[in-house]
Design a protein around this motif. Structure first.
Motif, PDB file in Angstrom:
ATOM      1  N   PRO A 138       0.817  -1.207   0.000  1.00 28.76           N
ATOM      2  CA  PRO A 138       0.000   0.000   0.000  1.00 28.76           C
ATOM      3  C   PRO A 138       0.857   1.267   0.000  1.00 28.76           C
ATOM      4  CG  PRO A 138      -0.740  -1.537   1.699  1.00 28.76           C
ATOM      5  CD  PRO A 138       0.586  -2.029   1.199  1.00 28.76           C
ATOM      6  N   GLY A 139       0.203   2.389  -0.269  1.00 22.26           N
ATOM      7  CA  GLY A 139       0.898   3.662  -0.230  1.00 22.26           C
ATOM      8  C   GLY A 139       1.231   4.066   1.189  1.00 22.26           C
ATOM      9  N   PRO A 140       1.931   5.184   1.349  1.00 22.81           N
ATOM     10  CA  PRO A 140       2.319   5.636   2.682  1.00 22.81           C
ATOM     11  C   PRO A 140       1.119   6.041   3.522  1.00 22.81           C
ATOM     12  CG  PRO A 140       2.765   7.334   1.058  1.00 22.81           C
ATOM     13  CD  PRO A 140       2.368   6.112   0.294  1.00 22.81           C
ATOM     14  N   THR A 141       1.253   5.872   4.834  1.00 21.74           N
ATOM     15  CA  THR A 141       0.216   6.315   5.763  1.00 21.74           C
ATOM     16  C   THR A 141       0.220   7.841   5.844  1.00 21.74           C
ATOM     17  OG1 THR A 141       0.346   4.291   7.061  1.00 21.74           O
ATOM     18  CG2 THR A 141      -0.529   6.240   8.187  1.00 21.74           C
ATOM     19  N   ILE A 142      -0.957   8.422   5.860  1.00 16.64           N
ATOM     20  CA  ILE A 142      -1.111   9.866   6.055  1.00 16.64           C
ATOM     21  C   ILE A 142      -1.574  10.100   7.485  1.00 16.64           C
ATOM     22  CG2 ILE A 142      -2.450  11.903   5.398  1.00 16.64           C
ATOM     23  CD1 ILE A 142      -2.502  10.825   2.552  1.00 16.64           C
ATOM     24  N   GLU A 143      -0.840  10.921   8.218  1.00 13.18           N
ATOM     25  CA  GLU A 143      -1.178  11.249   9.607  1.00 13.18           C
ATOM     26  C   GLU A 143      -1.450  12.741   9.736  1.00 13.18           C
ATOM     27  OE1 GLU A 143       0.854   9.080  12.940  1.00 13.18           O
ATOM     28  OE2 GLU A 143       2.328   8.669  11.366  1.00 13.18           O
ATOM     29  N   VAL A 144      -2.610  13.075  10.296  1.00 10.58           N
ATOM     30  CA  VAL A 144      -2.977  14.464  10.540  1.00 10.58           C
ATOM     31  C   VAL A 144      -3.597  14.552  11.929  1.00 10.58           C
ATOM     32  CG1 VAL A 144      -3.362  14.866   8.076  1.00 10.58           C
ATOM     33  CG2 VAL A 144      -5.289  14.209   9.516  1.00 10.58           C
ATOM     34  N   VAL A 145      -3.976  15.756  12.313  1.00  9.50           N
ATOM     35  CA  VAL A 145      -4.584  15.990  13.611  1.00  9.50           C
ATOM     36  C   VAL A 145      -5.970  16.590  13.392  1.00  9.50           C
ATOM     37  CG1 VAL A 145      -4.362  17.208  15.820  1.00  9.50           C
ATOM     38  CG2 VAL A 145      -2.326  16.326  14.672  1.00  9.50           C
ATOM     39  N   GLU A 146      -6.897  16.204  14.216  1.00  9.68           N
ATOM     40  CA  GLU A 146      -8.258  16.731  14.189  1.00  9.68           C
ATOM     41  C   GLU A 146      -8.233  18.259  14.086  1.00  9.68           C
ATOM     42  OE1 GLU A 146     -12.150  16.702  17.202  1.00  9.68           O
ATOM     43  OE2 GLU A 146     -10.156  16.055  17.896  1.00  9.68           O
ATOM     44  N   GLY A 147      -8.939  18.775  13.092  1.00  7.00           N
ATOM     45  CA  GLY A 147      -8.975  20.218  12.876  1.00  7.00           C
ATOM     46  C   GLY A 147      -7.973  20.720  11.864  1.00  7.00           C
ATOM     47  N   ASP A 148      -7.007  19.859  11.437  1.00  7.03           N
ATOM     48  CA  ASP A 148      -6.038  20.277  10.420  1.00  7.03           C
ATOM     49  C   ASP A 148      -6.741  20.589   9.107  1.00  7.03           C
ATOM     50  OD1 ASP A 148      -3.812  20.053  11.996  1.00  7.03           O
ATOM     51  OD2 ASP A 148      -3.067  18.195  11.116  1.00  7.03           O
ATOM     52  N   ARG A 149      -6.287  21.643   8.439  1.00  5.50           N
ATOM     53  CA  ARG A 149      -6.657  21.873   7.051  1.00  5.50           C
ATOM     54  C   ARG A 149      -5.660  21.097   6.204  1.00  5.50           C
ATOM     55  NH1 ARG A 149     -11.372  23.386   4.684  1.00  5.50           N
ATOM     56  NH2 ARG A 149     -10.967  23.935   2.505  1.00  5.50           N
ATOM     57  N   VAL A 150      -6.156  20.203   5.351  1.00  6.38           N
ATOM     58  CA  VAL A 150      -5.300  19.276   4.622  1.00  6.38           C
ATOM     59  C   VAL A 150      -5.443  19.523   3.126  1.00  6.38           C
ATOM     60  CG1 VAL A 150      -4.792  16.852   4.197  1.00  6.38           C
ATOM     61  CG2 VAL A 150      -5.570  17.567   6.452  1.00  6.38           C
ATOM     62  N   ARG A 151      -4.315  19.533   2.441  1.00  9.19           N
ATOM     63  CA  ARG A 151      -4.305  19.670   0.975  1.00  9.19           C
ATOM     64  C   ARG A 151      -3.447  18.529   0.418  1.00  9.19           C
ATOM     65  NH1 ARG A 151      -2.304  24.989   0.205  1.00  9.19           N
ATOM     66  NH2 ARG A 151      -4.450  25.713   0.533  1.00  9.19           N
ATOM     67  N   ILE A 152      -4.042  17.664  -0.417  1.00 11.09           N
ATOM     68  CA  ILE A 152      -3.332  16.513  -0.965  1.00 11.09           C
ATOM     69  C   ILE A 152      -3.282  16.634  -2.478  1.00 11.09           C
ATOM     70  CG2 ILE A 152      -3.150  14.004  -1.040  1.00 11.09           C
ATOM     71  CD1 ILE A 152      -5.607  15.088   1.373  1.00 11.09           C
ATOM     72  N   PHE A 153      -2.073  16.727  -3.026  1.00 15.42           N
ATOM     73  CA  PHE A 153      -1.858  16.708  -4.464  1.00 15.42           C
ATOM     74  C   PHE A 153      -1.721  15.256  -4.909  1.00 15.42           C
ATOM     75  CE2 PHE A 153      -0.341  20.711  -2.855  1.00 15.42           C
ATOM     76  CZ  PHE A 153      -0.781  21.642  -3.776  1.00 15.42           C
ATOM     77  N   VAL A 154      -2.417  14.890  -5.975  1.00 18.56           N
ATOM     78  CA  VAL A 154      -2.382  13.517  -6.486  1.00 18.56           C
ATOM     79  C   VAL A 154      -1.973  13.550  -7.950  1.00 18.56           C
ATOM     80  CG1 VAL A 154      -3.661  11.377  -6.858  1.00 18.56           C
ATOM     81  CG2 VAL A 154      -4.176  12.809  -4.856  1.00 18.56           C
ATOM     82  N   THR A 155      -0.809  12.990  -8.224  1.00 20.64           N
ATOM     83  CA  THR A 155      -0.280  12.920  -9.589  1.00 20.64           C
ATOM     84  C   THR A 155      -0.500  11.516 -10.132  1.00 20.64           C
ATOM     85  OG1 THR A 155       1.398  14.608  -9.158  1.00 20.64           O
ATOM     86  CG2 THR A 155       1.796  13.125 -11.014  1.00 20.64           C
ATOM     87  N   ASN A 156      -1.035  11.443 -11.345  1.00 22.66           N
ATOM     88  CA  ASN A 156      -1.380  10.147 -11.942  1.00 22.66           C
ATOM     89  C   ASN A 156      -0.308   9.700 -12.940  1.00 22.66           C
ATOM     90  OD1 ASN A 156      -2.570   7.857 -12.935  1.00 22.66           O
ATOM     91  ND2 ASN A 156      -4.189   8.918 -14.061  1.00 22.66           N
ATOM     92  N   LYS A 157       0.475   8.693 -12.556  1.00 23.59           N
ATOM     93  CA  LYS A 157       1.461   8.081 -13.449  1.00 23.59           C
ATOM     94  C   LYS A 157       1.039   6.676 -13.866  1.00 23.59           C
ATOM     95  CE  LYS A 157       5.654  10.481 -11.909  1.00 23.59           C
ATOM     96  NZ  LYS A 157       7.035  10.283 -11.390  1.00 23.59           N
ATOM     97  N   LEU A 158      -0.233   6.345 -13.678  1.00 25.06           N
ATOM     98  CA  LEU A 158      -0.752   5.051 -14.116  1.00 25.06           C
ATOM     99  C   LEU A 158      -1.011   5.078 -15.621  1.00 25.06           C
ATOM    100  CD1 LEU A 158      -3.390   4.451 -11.301  1.00 25.06           C
ATOM    101  CD2 LEU A 158      -1.128   3.393 -11.477  1.00 25.06           C
ATOM    102  N   PRO A 159      -1.257   3.913 -16.240  1.00 29.84           N
ATOM    103  CA  PRO A 159      -1.595   3.911 -17.664  1.00 29.84           C
ATOM    104  C   PRO A 159      -3.056   4.252 -17.940  1.00 29.84           C
ATOM    105  CG  PRO A 159      -1.398   1.672 -16.853  1.00 29.84           C
ATOM    106  CD  PRO A 159      -0.968   2.557 -15.727  1.00 29.84           C
ATOM    107  N   GLU A 160      -3.851   4.519 -16.906  1.00 30.50           N
ATOM    108  CA  GLU A 160      -5.252   4.921 -17.091  1.00 30.50           C
ATOM    109  C   GLU A 160      -5.614   5.963 -16.040  1.00 30.50           C
ATOM    110  OE1 GLU A 160      -8.054   1.788 -16.498  1.00 30.50           O
ATOM    111  OE2 GLU A 160      -7.497   1.446 -14.414  1.00 30.50           O
ATOM    112  N   HIS A 161      -6.803   6.556 -16.186  1.00 37.26           N
ATOM    113  CA  HIS A 161      -7.250   7.577 -15.238  1.00 37.26           C
ATOM    114  C   HIS A 161      -7.463   6.966 -13.852  1.00 37.26           C
ATOM    115  CE1 HIS A 161     -11.236   6.059 -16.812  1.00 37.26           C
ATOM    116  NE2 HIS A 161     -11.421   5.939 -15.504  1.00 37.26           N
ATOM    117  N   THR A 162      -7.558   7.814 -12.841  1.00 37.66           N
ATOM    118  CA  THR A 162      -7.754   7.341 -11.475  1.00 37.66           C
ATOM    119  C   THR A 162      -8.443   8.427 -10.657  1.00 37.66           C
ATOM    120  OG1 THR A 162      -6.662   6.262  -9.588  1.00 37.66           O
ATOM    121  CG2 THR A 162      -5.535   8.144 -10.562  1.00 37.66           C
TER     122      THR A 162
END
Length: 470
Positions: free
Chosen positions: A103-127
């Motif tokens: 699996p991918g890496p674990t993401i750890e945050v704290v209750e109330g955090d504003r979170v921004r996740i960039f997702v780059t697609n290097k697969l051979p199809e959409h995701t």
């Protein structure tokens, strides 16, 4: 691959990200660099260097994704890509995952955090990515076609929301889900409480991992994505025993284990030597009045379970799925039962044609752990793992809880095998055995028959061919 020193400092020996044309105006500040990890070792907890403090988790045979703070927002970068995952030493699979692993890496945050996740697609199809169990705006839920357009190949999308409640969650695609999850695309998410929480205890050790399964033919590298139930590799975080690291704790540590199930069936996860309580699900912490002691908890498909216990018994305690076929590797299921069959005559005849022919299964399957028979390249033995007293005869979803009095606080290194105090190991009995008591010696029937039978009666059962006369 990131060096251990740079990784744990949250620094930047990194893999650069790709296209940003689909990113919103936050791209003006530049997106975080994408950290990649190829080692299958269990990495030490990533201590927070910025943002709110918390007690970090340890991902079994995995790691936690570093972040950066940007104007009070915690930013992460996930890269969906083909990966090579070592399932066990010398046995590798071609999977899809995130940031170099499945699996991918674990993401750890704290209750109330504003979170921004960039997702780059290097697969051979959409995701896309669905944030399983999170409370968030509908357009951030990650269901392609329904709440967002799918992320095209080579593009980067951004998700942004507040981590509104503490708990145990996961992430996975909601685009071509059958293929992408069967190929290993998933990851863990932990939201820590921002302060004291009446239902969330402070613990000394906090482990997490996902249950996933694959169907990979012996000698092959890529999973068969059409398999529904008949998988041959059952894994903790895409690792099979003996490639699964132990859960190492100190005697009398308060321990939490978080488990998520993204296979196609349920898993009764069983711990030896201790009792635990289920203290949380993907719906949040469980009320105190709903908890009771267990040694096994059943985790259904798509569920998370969080268990806690006091590690007050020293030893090397088994920790595994209690479905027996799930603690085997690369096993076929269409094999006839040959227990009790005398192969000797047939074996002599076959050996004249096939000199290396071996008999298997006439006494059970334990011989499989002892035979040094050749296997196809890139295949794991069905039963494996050598313990201090011989073969453990396990595989798949099996590990150990190692409890030691002399294990330093915060030290997750394997302490080796437990040294049992004298007289505490089961051993052969060499004394005399008492004569067993037979039922006829313990007493007869409760009362004699009023009319004893002169001879035994054979009961005749008639099976009617139709529905008349009965």
């Amino acid at each position: 691959m990131v060096s251990r020193r740079d990784f744990f400092l949250g620094a930047s020996a990194i893999t650069a990200a790709v296209a940003t044309s689909a990113v919103s105006r936050v791209s003006l500040a530049g997106i975080p660099e994408a950290v990649s990890q190829s080692s299958a070792d269990t990495m030490p907890p990533l201590q927070p260097q910025s943002g709110r403090p918390y007690n970090p988790v340890v991902t079994l045979n995995g790691w936690t994704l570093p972040w950066r703070m940007n104007n009070g927002v915690k930013e992460f970068h996930l890269v969906a890509e083909p990966v090579v995952r070592e399932l066990a030493p010398g046995y590798k699979a071609h999977l899809w995952g995130y940031n170099g692993q499945s699996p991918g890496p674990t993401i750890e945050v704290v209750e109330g955090d504003r979170v921004r996740i960039f997702v780059t697609n290097k697969l051979p199809e959409h995701t896309s990515i669905h944030w399983h169990g999170q409370r968030l705006p509908n357009g951030m839920d990650g269901v392609s076609g329904l709440t967002q357009p799918a992320i095209p190949v080579g593009k980067t999308f951004v998700y942004e929301f507040e981590a509104r409640r503490p708990g145990t969650f996961m992430y996975h695609p909601h685009a071509d889900e059958m293929t992408q999850m069967a190929m290993g695309m998933m990851g863990f998410w932990v939201t820590h409480p921002k302060g004291h929480h009446p239902l969330i205890s402070e613990v000394d050790r906090d482990f997490c991992f996902l249950l996933n399964a694959y169907d990979i033919d012996p000698g092959a590298h890529t999973p068969k994505i059409m398999t529904m139930l008949d998988f041959n590799l059952w894994t903790f975080n895409s690792r099979i025993f003996p490639g699964i690291d132990p859960l190492v704790v100190r005697h009398n540590d308060k321990v939490r284990i978080r488990v998520g199930n993204l296979t196609m069936t349920n898993h009764p996860i069983h711990l030896h030597g201790h009792e635990f309580e289920v203290t949380g699900t993907d719906g949040g912490p469980t009320p105190v009045g709903s908890r009771w002691p267990e040694v096994t908890t059943d985790i259904a498909v798509g569920q998370m379970r969080q268990v806690e216990f006091l590690a007050d018994e020293e030893g090397d305690w088994a920790f595994h799925c209690h479905k027996s076929h799930h603690t085997m590797n690369a096993m076929g299921h269409d094999v006839p039962t040959l227990i009790g069959v005398d192969h000797r005559g047939m074996t002599r005849k076959i050996a004249k044609i096939i000199p290396d022919y071996m008999v298997m299964g006439e006494r059970g399957m334990a011989d499989m752990a002892e035979m040094q028979m050749p296997l196809p390249a890139n295949t794991a033995p069905m039963m494996t793992g050598d313990g201090p007293f011989g073969s453990v005869e396990m595989g798949g979803m099996f590990s150990m809880l190692k409890v030691r009095k002399d294990q330093p606080a915060g030290d997750y290194r394997d302490p080796g095998w437990y040294k049992h105090p004298a007289g505490t190991v089961a051993h052969e009995w060499t004394g005399e055995l008492a004569k067993p008591a037979r039922s006829s010696e313990a007493g007869g029937q409760s009362m004699p028959l009023k009319q004893p039978l002169s001879e035994p009666v054979e009961v005749q059962v008639r099976k009617p061919s139709g529905h008349d006369g009965h």
